[in-house]
Design an enzyme around this catalytic site. Structure first.
Site, PDB file in Angstrom:
ATOM      1  N   GLY A   1       0.763  -1.244   0.000  1.00  0.00           N
ATOM      2  CA  GLY A   1       0.000   0.000   0.000  1.00  0.00           C
ATOM      3  C   GLY A   1       0.788   1.286   0.000  1.00  0.00           C
TER       4      GLY A   1
ATOM      5  N   PRO B   1       4.725  -5.319  -0.643  1.00  0.00           N
ATOM      6  CA  PRO B   1       4.819  -4.074  -1.416  1.00  0.00           C
ATOM      7  C   PRO B   1       4.766  -4.348  -2.915  1.00  0.00           C
ATOM      8  CG  PRO B   1       7.016  -4.779  -0.775  1.00  0.00           C
ATOM      9  CD  PRO B   1       6.043  -5.763  -0.149  1.00  0.00           C
ATOM     10  N   GLY B   2       4.108  -3.478  -3.647  1.00  0.00           N
ATOM     11  CA  GLY B   2       4.062  -3.589  -5.099  1.00  0.00           C
ATOM     12  C   GLY B   2       4.537  -2.294  -5.727  1.00  0.00           C
ATOM     13  N   ARG B   3       3.657  -1.309  -5.696  1.00  0.00           N
ATOM     14  CA  ARG B   3       3.913  -0.027  -6.353  1.00  0.00           C
ATOM     15  C   ARG B   3       5.238   0.616  -5.915  1.00  0.00           C
ATOM     16  NH1 ARG B   3      -0.418   3.110  -8.254  1.00  0.00           N
ATOM     17  NH2 ARG B   3      -1.776   1.874  -6.939  1.00  0.00           N
TER      18      ARG B   3
ATOM     19  N   ARG C   1      -4.170   3.714 -16.177  1.00  0.00           N
ATOM     20  CA  ARG C   1      -4.398   4.444 -14.924  1.00  0.00           C
ATOM     21  C   ARG C   1      -5.062   5.809 -15.100  1.00  0.00           C
ATOM     22  NH1 ARG C   1      -0.917   5.969 -11.919  1.00  0.00           N
ATOM     23  NH2 ARG C   1      -1.940   5.514  -9.959  1.00  0.00           N
TER      24      ARG C   1
ATOM     25  N   TYR D   1      -8.456   5.869 -13.147  1.00  0.00           N
ATOM     26  CA  TYR D   1      -8.458   6.564 -11.854  1.00  0.00           C
ATOM     27  C   TYR D   1      -8.266   8.068 -11.974  1.00  0.00           C
ATOM     28  CZ  TYR D   1      -6.632   1.846 -10.629  1.00  0.00           C
ATOM     29  OH  TYR D   1      -6.402   0.511 -10.516  1.00  0.00           O
TER      30      TYR D   1
ATOM     31  N   CYS E   1     -10.559   5.391 -29.816  1.00  0.00           N
ATOM     32  CA  CYS E   1     -11.838   6.065 -30.030  1.00  0.00           C
ATOM     33  C   CYS E   1     -12.677   6.091 -28.763  1.00  0.00           C
ATOM     34  CB  CYS E   1     -12.577   5.400 -31.178  1.00  0.00           C
ATOM     35  SG  CYS E   1     -11.618   5.518 -32.691  1.00  0.00           S
ATOM     36  N   GLU E   2     -12.177   6.774 -27.775  1.00  0.00           N
ATOM     37  CA  GLU E   2     -12.869   7.018 -26.507  1.00  0.00           C
ATOM     38  C   GLU E   2     -12.345   8.357 -26.007  1.00  0.00           C
ATOM     39  OE1 GLU E   2     -14.574   4.813 -24.156  1.00  0.00           O
ATOM     40  OE2 GLU E   2     -14.384   2.909 -25.237  1.00  0.00           O
TER      41      GLU E   2
HETATM   42  C1  LIG Z   1      -2.505  -4.961  -4.603  1.00  0.00           C
HETATM   43  C2  LIG Z   1      -2.116  -5.634  -3.332  1.00  0.00           C
HETATM   44  C3  LIG Z   1      -0.876  -5.372  -2.736  1.00  0.00           C
HETATM   45  C4  LIG Z   1       0.097  -4.360  -3.276  1.00  0.00           C
HETATM   46  O1  LIG Z   1      -0.338  -3.051  -3.151  1.00  0.00           O
HETATM   47  P1  LIG Z   1       0.658  -1.857  -3.500  1.00  0.00           P
HETATM   48  O2  LIG Z   1      -0.144  -0.660  -3.276  1.00  0.00           O
HETATM   49  O3  LIG Z   1       1.074  -2.014  -4.918  1.00  0.00           O
HETATM   50  O4  LIG Z   1       1.815  -1.961  -2.560  1.00  0.00           O
HETATM   51  C5  LIG Z   1      -0.550  -6.079  -1.592  1.00  0.00           C
HETATM   52  N1  LIG Z   1      -1.399  -6.992  -1.054  1.00  0.00           N
HETATM   53  C6  LIG Z   1      -2.600  -7.270  -1.602  1.00  0.00           C
HETATM   54  C7  LIG Z   1      -3.471  -8.269  -0.964  1.00  0.00           C
HETATM   55  C8  LIG Z   1      -2.993  -6.595  -2.750  1.00  0.00           C
HETATM   56  O5  LIG Z   1      -4.192  -6.850  -3.276  1.00  0.00           O
END
Ligand SMILES: *Cc1c(COP(=O)(O)O)cnc(C)c1O
Length: 419
Positions: free
Chosen positions: A240, A276-278, A315, A319, A344-345
């Protein structure tokens, strides 16, 4: 910090000038920097130095490219997966099954079975029903599935509504008020080794306070569950953490996040998982695009029509998200423009009334911070094919996802011979 910067007036990814990639691979193309991915992995890991017993599991949905996963696997990361496809990707990238966590609100029976077949480290279960189903499958094999129960702490993550996951009205997790009862029921099932709880309240969080509030509720729940006789050994704190999308934006650093986590969890005596992802992949990628032409506006600014579109980077359309937009060879002049794709949007708009580098037909430009939730959300809408991806490492680069052309897609579309 990232490794996309101007050298002698030309934007480079590490030591590679972006025009060379455009020439070799064509545009649009995602360009990832290995050094940036590694740096982010290191900074996140160091931020959690105060947490001794942990697993960092990259959220594969942010960027599932196999080469990207391989870089993170080599940095010691495991994987947080939300589908059977992501699970197979993590394994193919060399992530040990014990470092794989399976999240997601709608895992199918086949996906649960796949997780058991592969012996993954943890299932995060999101409902009583899912827990019963997994227990039944595991018991039939004479096994106990390693499980955490995902709870919904009802905390407002103060992020975009479509990426908030921890409010009571969101579909994710068990409401805190039911957590003790559901935990007790699932803990008694023979096929489960229920050993803790998981939480993930949303993405692109710009503030640590909602996270701290959620973690505080988790801490209280852990104490309550222990008081009820459950042995809690694992807690999964999700992902997150947000990233700056605009120049000058300041977000909590991994070090600040880590210090907060260490403080809140110091007495928990559990193994902690992070997803962590983003924050790992976001600023490690850009979307390189070429200006098709500049069209005069009606009443407003001109339209800079680029060859990337909402099918490549969703994105902004999804969003209303902001991505910094820069010329690859800026000449110092500026313009105000609407940056749009060819689809075409009307929603195929990257930016409106944006002040940016002056651009003309044929120029190259980048959208920054496109390494997370970029290529992974691509579609082939308007029969544009799937965008290519490149990984840069110092002065070399490689195509790590080939452009899937409209022809390739059509070749998988049989037309019945009775037509
Ligand atoms: C999407 C997700 C993440 C990663 O979220 P980020 O905002 O990219 O860090 C981690 N855990 C779960 C369960 C998710 O669905």
């Amino acid at each position: 910090m990232d490794h996309f910067s101007l050298r002698d007036g030309v934007l480079h990814a590490e030591d590679v000038p972006l025009p060379r990639i455009a020439q070799d691979v064509g545009t649009p193309v995602y360009v990832y920097s290995r050094a940036t991915l590694e740096r982010h992995a290191r900074v996140f890991t160091e931020g959690l130095a105060g947490v001794p017993d942990k697993l960092i599991a990259f959220a594969v949905k942010a960027n599932p490219n196999l080469a990207v996963l391989k870089v993170l696997q080599q940095a010691g990361f495991g994987a947080d997966v939300v589908s059977g496809g992501e699970l197979r990707r993590a394994l193919l990238a060399g992530m040990g099954p014990e470092k794989i966590v399976f999240s997601g609100v709608g895992k199918t029976r086949a996906e649960l079975q796949l997780g058991l077949d592969e012996g993954i480290g943890q299932f995060n279960i999101e409902s009583r029903e899912e827990g019963r189903e997994l227990a039944e499958l595991a018991a039939a094999r004479g096994e106990q599935a390693p499980v955490c129960l995902r709870i919904n702490p009802d905390v407002d993550a103060r992020t975009h509504e479509k990426i908030s996951t921890g409010k009571a009205e969101n579909k994710f997790g068990i409401p805190l008020v039911h957590a003790r009862e559901v935990y007790a029921e699932l803990a008694a099932l023979e096929g489960l080794n229920l050993r803790g709880v998981a939480v993930h309240i949303g993405s692109q969080l710009g503030d640590l306070e909602p996270l701290e509030t959620a973690f505080g509720k988790v801490g209280q729940l852990v104490a309550d569950l222990r008081a009820a006789g459950h042995a809690i050994t694992h807690v999964d704190l999700g992902g997150g953490l947000g990233v700056p999308y605009k120049t000058g934006e300041v977000l909590p650093s991994p070090a600040e996040y880590g210090a907060m986590v260490a403080r809140v969890t110091q007495d928990w005596d559990v193994h902690l998982t992070f997803e962590p992802g983003r924050v790992i992949a976001g600023n490690a990628g850009v979307l390189l695009t070429r200006v098709i032409r500049v069209k005069r506006g009606g009443n407003g600014p001109p339209f800079v029509i680029v060859d990337a579109a909402m099918n490549d980077l969703a994105r902004p359309a999804l969003y209303g998200a902001w991505h910094d937009f820069e010329a690859v060879t800026p000449n110092g002049e500026r313009m105000t423009a609407n940056i749009v794709g060819p689809i075409c949007e009307t929603g195929d708009t990257f930016a409106q009334d944006r002040e940016c580098d002056a651009l003309v037909s044929g120029d190259l430009a980048i959208f920054r911070t496109a390494g997370a939730y970029g290529a992974t959300m691509a579609s082939s809408y308007n029969s544009r094919g799937f965008v290519a991806e490149v990984l840069v490492d110092g002065d070399k680069f490689a195509v790590v996802a080939e452009r899937l052309t409209a022809d390739a897609i059509m070749s998988a579309e049989p037309v019945p011979d009775w037509l």
